[in-house]
Design a protein around this motif. Structure first.
Motif, PDB file in Angstrom:
ATOM      1  N   PHE A  53       0.845  -1.181   0.000  1.00 25.04           N
ATOM      2  CA  PHE A  53       0.000   0.000   0.000  1.00 25.04           C
ATOM      3  C   PHE A  53       0.890   1.244   0.000  1.00 25.04           C
ATOM      4  CE2 PHE A  53      -2.339  -3.332   2.121  1.00 25.04           C
ATOM      5  CZ  PHE A  53      -3.673  -3.167   1.750  1.00 25.04           C
ATOM      6  N   LEU A  54       0.461   2.274  -0.690  1.00 20.97           N
ATOM      7  CA  LEU A  54       1.120   3.576  -0.667  1.00 20.97           C
ATOM      8  C   LEU A  54       0.329   4.485   0.259  1.00 20.97           C
ATOM      9  CD1 LEU A  54       3.242   5.574  -1.959  1.00 20.97           C
ATOM     10  CD2 LEU A  54       1.423   6.155  -3.590  1.00 20.97           C
ATOM     11  N   THR A  55       1.005   5.095   1.242  1.00 19.35           N
ATOM     12  CA  THR A  55       0.309   6.013   2.134  1.00 19.35           C
ATOM     13  C   THR A  55      -0.057   7.280   1.379  1.00 19.35           C
ATOM     14  OG1 THR A  55       2.419   6.919   2.940  1.00 19.35           O
ATOM     15  CG2 THR A  55       1.427   5.122   4.207  1.00 19.35           C
ATOM     16  N   GLY A  56      -1.318   7.683   1.502  1.00 14.89           N
ATOM     17  CA  GLY A  56      -1.811   8.844   0.784  1.00 14.89           C
ATOM     18  C   GLY A  56      -2.058  10.026   1.694  1.00 14.89           C
ATOM     19  N   ASP A  57      -3.110  10.793   1.411  1.00 19.52           N
ATOM     20  CA  ASP A  57      -3.366  12.039   2.116  1.00 19.52           C
ATOM     21  C   ASP A  57      -4.199  11.797   3.368  1.00 19.52           C
ATOM     22  OD1 ASP A  57      -5.428  11.346   0.251  1.00 19.52           O
ATOM     23  OD2 ASP A  57      -6.324  13.310   0.541  1.00 19.52           O
ATOM     24  N   TYR A  58      -4.280  12.862   4.184  1.00 25.19           N
ATOM     25  CA  TYR A  58      -4.983  12.819   5.456  1.00 25.19           C
ATOM     26  C   TYR A  58      -6.333  13.524   5.332  1.00 25.19           C
ATOM     27  CZ  TYR A  58      -0.244  11.855   7.118  1.00 25.19           C
ATOM     28  OH  TYR A  58       1.001  11.326   7.289  1.00 25.19           O
ATOM     29  N   TYR A  59      -7.284  13.078   6.140  1.00 23.85           N
ATOM     30  CA  TYR A  59      -8.596  13.703   6.144  1.00 23.85           C
ATOM     31  C   TYR A  59      -9.281  13.391   7.469  1.00 23.85           C
ATOM     32  CZ  TYR A  59     -10.636   9.068   5.316  1.00 23.85           C
ATOM     33  OH  TYR A  59     -11.013   7.753   5.439  1.00 23.85           O
ATOM     34  N   THR A  60     -10.397  14.038   7.704  1.00 29.22           N
ATOM     35  CA  THR A  60     -11.218  13.755   8.872  1.00 29.22           C
ATOM     36  C   THR A  60     -12.512  13.111   8.416  1.00 29.22           C
ATOM     37  OG1 THR A  60     -10.317  15.632  10.104  1.00 29.22           O
ATOM     38  CG2 THR A  60     -12.398  14.716  10.878  1.00 29.22           C
ATOM     39  N   GLY A  61     -12.777  11.900   8.889  1.00 37.32           N
ATOM     40  CA  GLY A  61     -13.968  11.160   8.479  1.00 37.32           C
ATOM     41  C   GLY A  61     -14.713  10.611   9.666  1.00 37.32           C
ATOM     42  N   LYS A  62     -15.476   9.547   9.452  1.00 38.22           N
ATOM     43  CA  LYS A  62     -16.311   8.993  10.521  1.00 38.22           C
ATOM     44  C   LYS A  62     -15.485   8.393  11.652  1.00 38.22           C
ATOM     45  CE  LYS A  62     -17.072   4.468   8.323  1.00 38.22           C
ATOM     46  NZ  LYS A  62     -18.113   3.511   7.850  1.00 38.22           N
ATOM     47  N   HIS A  63     -14.216   8.066  11.365  1.00 38.59           N
ATOM     48  CA  HIS A  63     -13.327   7.544  12.407  1.00 38.59           C
ATOM     49  C   HIS A  63     -12.372   8.623  12.912  1.00 38.59           C
ATOM     50  CE1 HIS A  63     -14.727   3.490  11.661  1.00 38.59           C
ATOM     51  NE2 HIS A  63     -14.462   3.622  10.379  1.00 38.59           N
ATOM     52  N   GLY A  64     -12.652   9.876  12.607  1.00 38.34           N
ATOM     53  CA  GLY A  64     -11.757  10.953  13.015  1.00 38.34           C
ATOM     54  C   GLY A  64     -10.601  11.092  12.042  1.00 38.34           C
ATOM     55  N   ARG A  65      -9.441  11.447  12.565  1.00 38.09           N
ATOM     56  CA  ARG A  65      -8.269  11.606  11.706  1.00 38.09           C
ATOM     57  C   ARG A  65      -7.931  10.278  11.035  1.00 38.09           C
ATOM     58  NH1 ARG A  65      -3.321  13.600  14.770  1.00 38.09           N
ATOM     59  NH2 ARG A  65      -3.972  12.015  16.248  1.00 38.09           N
ATOM     60  N   SER A  66      -7.722  10.324   9.749  1.00 33.60           N
ATOM     61  CA  SER A  66      -7.488   9.101   8.979  1.00 33.60           C
ATOM     62  C   SER A  66      -6.509   9.389   7.849  1.00 33.60           C
ATOM     63  CB  SER A  66      -8.805   8.570   8.394  1.00 33.60           C
ATOM     64  OG  SER A  66      -9.778   8.358   9.397  1.00 33.60           O
ATOM     65  N   GLN A  67      -5.940   8.331   7.286  1.00 36.35           N
ATOM     66  CA  GLN A  67      -5.020   8.456   6.155  1.00 36.35           C
ATOM     67  C   GLN A  67      -5.410   7.451   5.085  1.00 36.35           C
ATOM     68  OE1 GLN A  67      -0.844   7.570   6.887  1.00 36.35           O
ATOM     69  NE2 GLN A  67      -0.216   8.911   5.215  1.00 36.35           N
TER      70      GLN A  67
END
Length: 234
Positions: A152-166
């Motif tokens: 897997f390639l680590t991508g960008d960060y965001y805030t979703g239903k689980h809070g901070r996520s990547q």
């Protein structure tokens, strides 16, 4: 995170040599999560060129101190195979799904400094339908709620239903639906350390790499964007 340093003179020399060789391969990556509530567009995966560079043998020898040698070789082979997509090669993460969820099986290897660490990580409920604590099978299928294997390639960060996520981009046929399936790195209460003495195992995700609530920043700071997470069984 449970961290240790390879202390012998021989290993120190090996790590030093590996660091010099890998410094030329590693490129700067984006800063860790900054708290934006608006997800960015998915990471684009460039094509893999021919004659991709290989990691030094010294890095392989040193990392055996932490990870199953056969699994490590597979991970480094994947790093070479996907070198056109994985630009930052100084650090990698390997998830050894042979181990039960009660073991710290998410391994972080920093080849340049010679340090290694590991922590708990949950697997998908579809991979362990009886909730034994062991991953029984992988799946790349939509709706499977299972963990997928591969690079897997680590991508960008965001805030979703689980809070901070990547976000994660699957680079192999066995995990190339990861982005569309929303297979990400996030934290969860059921992946906290206190689950082990209480239940003898972690809870299960929907296929995501769920870590403890107080471990997420450590994971983000170590991996950043553009590095590899390799998940498999030894």
């Amino acid at each position: 995170m449970l961290e240790f340093t390879l202390r012998s003179d021989r290993r120190a020399v090996m790590i030093s040599g590996a660091g010099i060789a890998l410094a030329a391969l590693a490129r700067p990556i984006a800063k860790p999560f900054l708290g934006s509530s608006h997800p960015r567009r998915p990471t684009t995966v460039p094509a893999t060129p021919r004659n991709a560079p290989r990691m030094p043998q010294t890095a392989l020898d040193a990392a055996r101190f932490s990870v199953d040698p056969a699994l490590l070789r597979r991970a480094l082979s994947a790093l070479d195979q996907h070198s056109g997509s994985i630009k930052a090669r100084d650090r990698i993460a390997i998830v050894d799904f042979t181990a039960p969820s009660s073991n710290p099986r998410l391994h972080f290897l920093d080849v340049m400094s010679g340090k290694a660490s590991r922590l708990l990580v949950a697997h998908g409920s579809g991979s362990d339908p009886e909730h034994t604590g062991f991953l029984e099978r992988f799946s790349n299928a939509f709706g499977s709620n299972a963990s997928s294997e591969g690079a897997f390639l680590t991508g960008d960060y965001y805030t979703g239903k689980h809070g901070r996520s990547q976000r994660l981009v699957g680079l192999d046929p066995t995990n190339n639906n990861a982005l569309s399936r929303a297979i990400v790195i996030h934290s969860a209460w059921y992946a906290n350390d206190d689950m082990i003495p209480a239940h003898g195992k972690l809870g299960r995700s929907q296929g995501c790499f769920a870590v403890g609530e107080n471990k997420l920043s450590d994971v983000f700071n170590f991996l950043g964007e553009g590095r590899m997470v390799f998940a498999a069984r030894a």
